[in-house]
Design a protein around this motif. Structure first.
Motif, PDB file in Angstrom:
ATOM      1  N   THR A  60      46.521  25.186  40.787  1.00  0.00           N
ATOM      2  CA  THR A  60      45.389  25.803  40.102  1.00  0.00           C
ATOM      3  C   THR A  60      45.292  25.180  38.711  1.00  0.00           C
ATOM      4  OG1 THR A  60      44.306  27.880  39.446  1.00  0.00           O
ATOM      5  CG2 THR A  60      46.720  27.810  39.246  1.00  0.00           C
ATOM      6  N   VAL A  62      44.223  24.817  34.979  1.00  0.00           N
ATOM      7  CA  VAL A  62      43.861  25.792  33.944  1.00  0.00           C
ATOM      8  C   VAL A  62      43.214  25.056  32.779  1.00  0.00           C
ATOM      9  CG1 VAL A  62      44.726  27.591  32.396  1.00  0.00           C
ATOM     10  CG2 VAL A  62      45.827  27.229  34.619  1.00  0.00           C
ATOM     11  N   GLU A  70      42.896  34.871  28.685  1.00  0.00           N
ATOM     12  CA  GLU A  70      42.145  34.271  29.787  1.00  0.00           C
ATOM     13  C   GLU A  70      43.067  33.473  30.710  1.00  0.00           C
ATOM     14  OE1 GLU A  70      37.824  33.454  27.633  1.00  0.00           O
ATOM     15  OE2 GLU A  70      39.519  32.119  27.223  1.00  0.00           O
ATOM     16  N   HIS A  73      45.251  35.725  32.910  1.00  0.00           N
ATOM     17  CA  HIS A  73      44.553  36.247  34.093  1.00  0.00           C
ATOM     18  C   HIS A  73      44.634  35.250  35.232  1.00  0.00           C
ATOM     19  CE1 HIS A  73      41.516  37.700  36.834  1.00  0.00           C
ATOM     20  NE2 HIS A  73      40.870  36.550  36.694  1.00  0.00           N
ATOM     21  N   GLN A  74      44.335  33.993  34.967  1.00  0.00           N
ATOM     22  CA  GLN A  74      44.341  32.995  36.040  1.00  0.00           C
ATOM     23  C   GLN A  74      45.749  32.767  36.576  1.00  0.00           C
ATOM     24  OE1 GLN A  74      42.262  29.333  35.248  1.00  0.00           O
ATOM     25  NE2 GLN A  74      43.303  28.213  36.876  1.00  0.00           N
ATOM     26  N   ASP A  77      46.854  35.992  38.419  1.00  0.00           N
ATOM     27  CA  ASP A  77      46.028  36.231  39.605  1.00  0.00           C
ATOM     28  C   ASP A  77      46.349  35.234  40.712  1.00  0.00           C
ATOM     29  OD1 ASP A  77      43.618  37.698  40.761  1.00  0.00           O
ATOM     30  OD2 ASP A  77      42.928  35.624  40.894  1.00  0.00           O
ATOM     31  N   SER A  78      46.614  33.989  40.333  1.00  0.00           N
ATOM     32  CA  SER A  78      46.903  32.953  41.330  1.00  0.00           C
ATOM     33  C   SER A  78      48.317  33.067  41.887  1.00  0.00           C
ATOM     34  CB  SER A  78      46.711  31.564  40.716  1.00  0.00           C
ATOM     35  OG  SER A  78      47.679  31.317  39.709  1.00  0.00           O
ATOM     36  N   TYR A 133      39.043  28.286  39.542  1.00  0.00           N
ATOM     37  CA  TYR A 133      38.493  29.530  39.000  1.00  0.00           C
ATOM     38  C   TYR A 133      37.072  29.324  38.485  1.00  0.00           C
ATOM     39  CZ  TYR A 133      42.521  32.327  39.898  1.00  0.00           C
ATOM     40  OH  TYR A 133      43.496  33.039  40.567  1.00  0.00           O
ATOM     41  N   GLY A 143      39.151  33.309  41.832  1.00  0.00           N
ATOM     42  CA  GLY A 143      39.847  32.146  42.346  1.00  0.00           C
ATOM     43  C   GLY A 143      39.256  31.693  43.671  1.00  0.00           C
TER      44      GLY A 143
END
Length: 473
Positions: A60, A62, A70, A73-74, A77-78, A133, A143
């Motif tokens: 993922t 970023v 921010e 969160h990614q 969440d991932s 994202y 995502g």
């Protein structure tokens, strides 16, 4: 592969990937894990992506410009098991905020690494490859899950659609946290046997020096970049002879801007259309023609692109409805959001949220985003129609129209405009210009001339921010 600092041939690139895979293995990365990469555009980001795939892990990317909240969160969440970041702090992320999951990138993936390279595995086609994202214009970013089959199908479509071969050389200027940069400018040229050069942070004043130095055959950009390039001083006359084409995506490019760029720099612009949820692209104006400025081209072979009404019925050419896409490029879904996925992918059709129609030649014409539609006293108004008219004024460089609250009519259109360098136009002059081409209900109640329009991290005009300007003014 190359960037601003170094160039790697295939053998050197493979050696770097093997070393990086060894480092990731030391950090416990294996099949099914997720690696978060928070790096600016540079060679190491691509090396780490290939290294993760070599281990059966997903990546993922970023945006290194995100705030810690921010980014958190990614990353959370991932389910990322490790975060690869820059020891030299070229981004704004606070690595300490992710203590226990952070690993430094540059030195640990250098050719000098002694880490033993683990054996490569062959991921299943349905194994997760990327979690991209969304820009978060409608709330918390989601995502988008793309598997290896999605990536492989999309790359084949890009290679065939653009006509890439071993002589092609892409210059990457878009961010690598976006799927366009990954697929169009890195994976596709490599798959075709060609080359990719990663440019650093985009600056219009430096861009053509990079073109003259790298001698690429194409680059992919967004309309905002083309607007900046045509705004360069008149004495900027670069050598663009290596460029066979320039590609535009992410947002529709006004036909007037295409003409300005092509006339000035002598490079044909190939406009396409797609979403992250569709692994990047779904339509393309064929490079060999016919190219139709003002459209986003023909459906890519291997995909079905159609227009659908609110009841789910497919519509004939010329009818306006929601653009829907079906094919092997459609995402697996939104990570951890089954209800949102079910609303977006229905019976195999990806609902794009874009309104469009097909012309008599089968080219897709985008009308607007469904959510951007303005309802003025019960009349539906598509901002893009107003923006297209504003773009026909010789002084206008960029235009964006949003709805402003109005107690009686509900909403009224307000336009924000930037002008070409050295050009002049008053707000009243631009309103009069609109009156000559638009019904009275569509004419903006006001035009605001500003120095620059706000952009999101991908380079699209940030309409939510513009709406906040309207509310606060």
């Amino acid at each position: 592969m190359a960037d601003d600092r170094e160039q790697l041939d295939n053998d050197a690139f493979l050696k770097r990937v093997r070393s990086a895979a060894g480092v990731l293995r030391v950090h416990g990365i294996g099949v099914g894990d997720v690696v978060a990469v928070a790096l600016s555009n540079r060679l190491e980001l691509v090396v780490i992506m290939f290294a993760a795939w070599r281990l059966g892990a997903a990546v993922t990317p970023v945006n290194p410009g995100l705030t810690d909240d921010e980014a958190r969160h990614q990353i959370e969440d991932s389910g990322a098991k490790v975060v690869i970041t820059d020891a030299r702090g070229t981004g704004t992320l606070d690595v300490a905020a992710f203590a226990g999951t952070a690993a430094q990138a540059p030195d640990s993936v250098s050719p000098a690494s002694d880490a033993q390279s683990p054996d490569a595995i062959s991921p299943a086609s349905d194994a997760l490859a990327l979690i991209i994202y969304t820009s978060g214009t409608t709330g918390r970013p989601k995502g988008v899950m793309l598997d290896h089959a999605n990536i492989a199908a999309m790359c084949r479509m890009i290679v065939d659609g653009i006509g890439l071969d071993e002589t092609d050389h892409s210059l990457l200027v878009l961010p690598l946290f976006h799927v366009n940069g990954i697929v169009v400018s890195v994976l596709s040229p490599l798959l075709a046997g060609g080359r990719a050069t990663i440019a650093g942070r985009f600056r219009a004043s430096d861009f053509f020096a990079s073109v003259e130095a790298a001698r690429p055959t194409y680059f992919s950009a967004v309309p905002a970049i083309y607007a900046m390039l045509v705004s360069l001083p008149d004495d900027v006359r670069p050598d663009t002879s290596s460029l066979r084409r320039a590609i535009c995506g992410a947002a529709p490019m006004p036909a007037e801007l295409i003409t300005r760029f092509e006339n000035r720099f002598g490079v044909p612009v190939v406009e396409g259309y797609g979403l992250s949820e569709g692994t990047c692209a779904s339509t393309l104006n064929p490079p060999a023609g016919p190219r139709k400025p003002g459209t986003v081209g023909l459906p890519l072979p291997g995909q079905t692109v159609a227009v659908m009404d609110a009841e789910g019925h497919l519509l004939d050419a010329g009818s306006v409805g929601e653009v829907v896409v079906r094919g092997p490029n459609v995402m697996r879904g939104y990570l951890g959001l089954p209800d949102e996925t079910a609303r977006t992918v229905v019976d195999g059709w990806l609902h794009t949220g874009d309104v469009g129609r097909f012309d008599t030649d089968g080219h897709l014409v985008l009308v607007d985003r469904i959510k951007d539609m303005i309802i003025r006293g019960g009349e539906n108004i598509y901002p893009k129609e107003i923006e297209n008219v504003l773009h026909t004024h010789p002084a206008v460089l960029e235009a964006a129209v949003v709805g402003a609250p109005e107690p009686v009519l509900g909403e009224v259109p307000v336009a924000y405009v930037t002008l070409l360098p050295g050009a002049a136009a008053t707000a009243e002059e631009l309103v009069v210009h609109c009156r000559g081409s638009l019904a009275r209900v569509k004419v903006p109640v006001s035009v605001v001339v500003i120095e620059s329009l706000p952009k999101n991290p991908v380079g699209k005009i940030d309409k939510p921010r513009l709406r906040s300007f309207v509310v606060s003014s």
